[in-house]
Design a protein around this motif. Structure first.
Motif, PDB file in Angstrom:
ATOM      1  N   HIS A 232       0.861  -1.269  -0.089  1.00 44.51           N
ATOM      2  CA  HIS A 232       0.010  -0.061  -0.189  1.00 44.51           C
ATOM      3  C   HIS A 232       0.845   1.444  -0.049  1.00 44.51           C
ATOM      4  CE1 HIS A 232      -3.342  -2.686   0.601  1.00 44.51           C
ATOM      5  NE2 HIS A 232      -2.862  -3.035   1.803  1.00 44.51           N
ATOM      6  N   VAL A 233       1.950   1.362  -0.871  1.00 42.82           N
ATOM      7  CA  VAL A 233       2.651   2.580  -1.045  1.00 42.82           C
ATOM      8  C   VAL A 233       2.388   3.001  -2.418  1.00 42.82           C
ATOM      9  CG1 VAL A 233       5.126   3.472  -1.195  1.00 42.82           C
ATOM     10  CG2 VAL A 233       4.513   1.447   0.479  1.00 42.82           C
ATOM     11  N   PRO A 234       2.046   4.331  -2.505  1.00 40.31           N
ATOM     12  CA  PRO A 234       1.523   4.890  -3.689  1.00 40.31           C
ATOM     13  C   PRO A 234       2.806   5.156  -4.639  1.00 40.31           C
ATOM     14  CG  PRO A 234       1.431   6.548  -2.151  1.00 40.31           C
ATOM     15  CD  PRO A 234       1.701   5.378  -1.312  1.00 40.31           C
ATOM     16  N   TYR A 235       2.783   4.874  -5.857  1.00 37.65           N
ATOM     17  CA  TYR A 235       3.905   5.067  -6.922  1.00 37.65           C
ATOM     18  C   TYR A 235       3.343   6.091  -7.939  1.00 37.65           C
ATOM     19  CZ  TYR A 235       1.178   1.425  -9.243  1.00 37.65           C
ATOM     20  OH  TYR A 235       0.281   0.660 -10.032  1.00 37.65           O
ATOM     21  N   ASN A 236       4.588   6.369  -8.704  1.00 36.93           N
ATOM     22  CA  ASN A 236       4.371   7.386  -9.794  1.00 36.93           C
ATOM     23  C   ASN A 236       5.153   6.860 -11.157  1.00 36.93           C
ATOM     24  OD1 ASN A 236       4.742   9.562 -11.581  1.00 36.93           O
ATOM     25  ND2 ASN A 236       4.001  10.985  -9.998  1.00 36.93           N
ATOM     26  N   LEU A 237       4.565   6.746 -12.132  1.00 43.92           N
ATOM     27  CA  LEU A 237       5.182   6.309 -13.500  1.00 43.92           C
ATOM     28  C   LEU A 237       5.302   7.476 -14.569  1.00 43.92           C
ATOM     29  CD1 LEU A 237       3.614   2.837 -13.712  1.00 43.92           C
ATOM     30  CD2 LEU A 237       5.940   3.206 -12.856  1.00 43.92           C
ATOM     31  N   ASP A 238       5.353   8.699 -14.056  1.00 43.70           N
ATOM     32  CA  ASP A 238       5.096   9.797 -15.022  1.00 43.70           C
ATOM     33  C   ASP A 238       6.200  10.323 -15.550  1.00 43.70           C
ATOM     34  OD1 ASP A 238       2.359   9.763 -14.696  1.00 43.70           O
ATOM     35  OD2 ASP A 238       2.337  11.244 -13.227  1.00 43.70           O
ATOM     36  N   PHE A 239       7.463  10.001 -15.020  1.00 44.50           N
ATOM     37  CA  PHE A 239       8.768  10.680 -15.470  1.00 44.50           C
ATOM     38  C   PHE A 239       9.650   9.613 -16.242  1.00 44.50           C
ATOM     39  CE2 PHE A 239       7.366  13.058 -11.752  1.00 44.50           C
ATOM     40  CZ  PHE A 239       7.239  14.230 -12.550  1.00 44.50           C
ATOM     41  N   THR A 240      10.580  10.121 -16.808  1.00 49.65           N
ATOM     42  CA  THR A 240      11.627   9.227 -17.680  1.00 49.65           C
ATOM     43  C   THR A 240      12.765   9.231 -16.926  1.00 49.65           C
ATOM     44  OG1 THR A 240      12.775  11.109 -18.602  1.00 49.65           O
ATOM     45  CG2 THR A 240      10.782   9.870 -19.913  1.00 49.65           C
ATOM     46  N   GLN A 241      13.742   8.125 -17.042  1.00 52.07           N
ATOM     47  CA  GLN A 241      14.784   8.127 -16.217  1.00 52.07           C
ATOM     48  C   GLN A 241      15.726   9.251 -16.466  1.00 52.07           C
ATOM     49  OE1 GLN A 241      17.576   5.124 -18.015  1.00 52.07           O
ATOM     50  NE2 GLN A 241      19.236   5.434 -16.381  1.00 52.07           N
ATOM     51  N   GLU A 242      15.882  10.134 -17.462  1.00 47.55           N
ATOM     52  CA  GLU A 242      16.561  11.089 -17.665  1.00 47.55           C
ATOM     53  C   GLU A 242      15.945  12.361 -16.776  1.00 47.55           C
ATOM     54  OE1 GLU A 242      15.232   9.533 -20.385  1.00 47.55           O
ATOM     55  OE2 GLU A 242      17.207   8.567 -20.609  1.00 47.55           O
ATOM     56  N   GLU A 243      14.579  12.397 -16.665  1.00 50.99           N
ATOM     57  CA  GLU A 243      14.247  13.489 -15.719  1.00 50.99           C
ATOM     58  C   GLU A 243      14.460  13.393 -14.311  1.00 50.99           C
ATOM     59  OE1 GLU A 243      10.313  14.932 -18.228  1.00 50.99           O
ATOM     60  OE2 GLU A 243      10.041  13.005 -17.359  1.00 50.99           O
ATOM     61  N   ILE A 244      14.201  12.051 -13.759  1.00 52.95           N
ATOM     62  CA  ILE A 244      14.524  11.683 -12.552  1.00 52.95           C
ATOM     63  C   ILE A 244      15.923  11.912 -12.206  1.00 52.95           C
ATOM     64  CG2 ILE A 244      14.686   9.745 -10.820  1.00 52.95           C
ATOM     65  CD1 ILE A 244      12.060   8.862 -12.210  1.00 52.95           C
ATOM     66  N   SER A 245      17.110  11.348 -13.269  1.00 51.34           N
ATOM     67  CA  SER A 245      18.308  11.692 -12.879  1.00 51.34           C
ATOM     68  C   SER A 245      18.910  12.922 -12.836  1.00 51.34           C
ATOM     69  CB  SER A 245      19.161  10.839 -14.227  1.00 51.34           C
ATOM     70  OG  SER A 245      18.804   9.474 -13.973  1.00 51.34           O
TER      71      SER A 245
END
Length: 100
Positions: free
Chosen positions: A60-73
């Motif tokens: 029950h941990v929320p997650y987000n798949l909206d960003f690319t690896q480049e943006e996160i990095s």
């Protein structure tokens, strides 16, 4: 969603010491209920995305798949595909921004 504000908050959480990065550390903190929000890069492998989203759903941990690896990095200054936010305040604000 205000993408830039959200990415800025991810970087700020790293500087505040309230973020963990990498698959192994994030999985550990999800299992231990320390992670409050998980970001998984949308261009991560299908296996990685499935493993993280299934584990987050189970605990029950929320997650987000909206960003690319480049943006996160770029936001954290390290080459990572998965980051976990370990502070309730940061996680709450990030979830509010992702809904806008």
């Amino acid at each position: 969603m205000n993408r830039q504000k959200l990415l800025n908050l991810i970087g700020l959480s790293l500087r505040a010491g309230k973020m963990i990065s990498g698959e192994e550390l994030t999985l550990r903190d999800v299992r231990n209920q320390k992670a409050k929000l998980v970001f998984v890069a949308k261009n991560a492998s299908e296996n990685t995305k499935k493993k993280m989203t299934d584990k987050c759903a189970f605990y029950h941990v929320p997650y987000n798949l909206d960003f690319t690896q480049e943006e996160i990095s770029q936001a954290i200054g390290r080459n990572r595909m998965i980051v976990g936010i370990c502070d309730e305040g940061f996680a709450k604000k990030m979830q509010e921004l992702s809904v806008e």
